[in-house]
Enzyme design. Structure first.
Site, PDB file in Angstrom:
ATOM      1  N   ALA A 159      36.935 -16.158 -38.503  1.00 31.60           N
ATOM      2  CA  ALA A 159      37.080 -17.498 -37.930  1.00 31.60           C
ATOM      3  C   ALA A 159      36.393 -18.502 -38.856  1.00 31.60           C
ATOM      4  O   ALA A 159      35.282 -18.953 -38.607  1.00 31.60           O
ATOM      5  CB  ALA A 159      36.477 -17.531 -36.534  1.00 31.60           C
ATOM      6  N   CYS A 160      37.065 -18.835 -39.927  1.00 29.66           N
ATOM      7  CA  CYS A 160      36.472 -19.685 -40.962  1.00 29.66           C
ATOM      8  C   CYS A 160      36.090 -21.062 -40.443  1.00 29.66           C
ATOM      9  O   CYS A 160      35.159 -21.674 -40.934  1.00 29.66           O
ATOM     10  CB  CYS A 160      37.449 -19.855 -42.125  1.00 29.66           C
ATOM     11  SG  CYS A 160      37.911 -18.307 -42.885  1.00 29.66           S
ATOM     12  N   SER A 161      36.818 -21.538 -39.471  1.00 31.26           N
ATOM     13  CA  SER A 161      36.560 -22.889 -38.990  1.00 31.26           C
ATOM     14  C   SER A 161      35.405 -22.942 -38.001  1.00 31.26           C
ATOM     15  O   SER A 161      34.938 -24.006 -37.645  1.00 31.26           O
ATOM     16  CB  SER A 161      37.823 -23.471 -38.349  1.00 31.26           C
ATOM     17  OG  SER A 161      38.211 -22.667 -37.258  1.00 31.26           O
TER      18      SER A 161
END
Length: 152
Positions: free
Chosen positions: A78-80
């Protein structure tokens, strides 16, 4: 709109064997990188899905270097969000936490060319090596192998 979407999907379906062939070539070449491993089953996967774990490096660092090289990829995490946890899917299929952290997901589509695949194959090994050269974990592996007289 739905009819047009179905028409486009039907047209793209014809290209799936070519996409799968590019996927297989990418998997074959990238798994030649030392300490890399395909995540998931080789056969039971979508035609355009490549997910490979690279030991002794972080996936997020790989993404930065790939972006600089003009290659779009994902770590599957979940990069964001503020979380740096690896992909829950990789963990659920039994990929060790350390390898999941160094995993990279590449997606191939009907728009992908053989030249795109060539570029990834030429570019990614250098990025992996650059990141490993900065890794204290990799340094320990290299030192241990040298002590044993093994080739790295």
């Amino acid at each position: 709109g739905l009819a047009k979407a179905l028409e486009i999907a039907k047209e793209q379906e014809k290209d799936l064997p070519r996409v799968a062939k590019m996927r297989d070539r990418l998997i074959d070449e990238l798994t030649k990188i030392p300490y890399s491993q395909l995540n998931g089953d080789r056969e039971k996967r979508l035609p355009g899905n490549v997910n490979i774990g690279f030991q002794f490096i972080e996936g997020e660092s790989m993404l930065l270097w790939l972006d600089i090289a003009g290659i779009c990829a994902s770590t599957g995490s979940a990069c964001s969000s503020a979380s740096l946890e690896p992909s829950h899917v990789l963990l659920a299929i039994g990929v060790p936490h350390e390898r999941a952290h160094g995993s990279l997901r590449l997606s191939i589509s009907h728009e992908t060319t053989d030249e795109d695949i060539d570029y990834i194959i030429e570019t990614l090994p250098g990025i992996v090596q650059k990141l490993r050269d900065m890794s204290p974990l990799w340094e320990a592996v290299v030192r241990e192998k040298k002590e044993k007289g093994e080739q790295v």
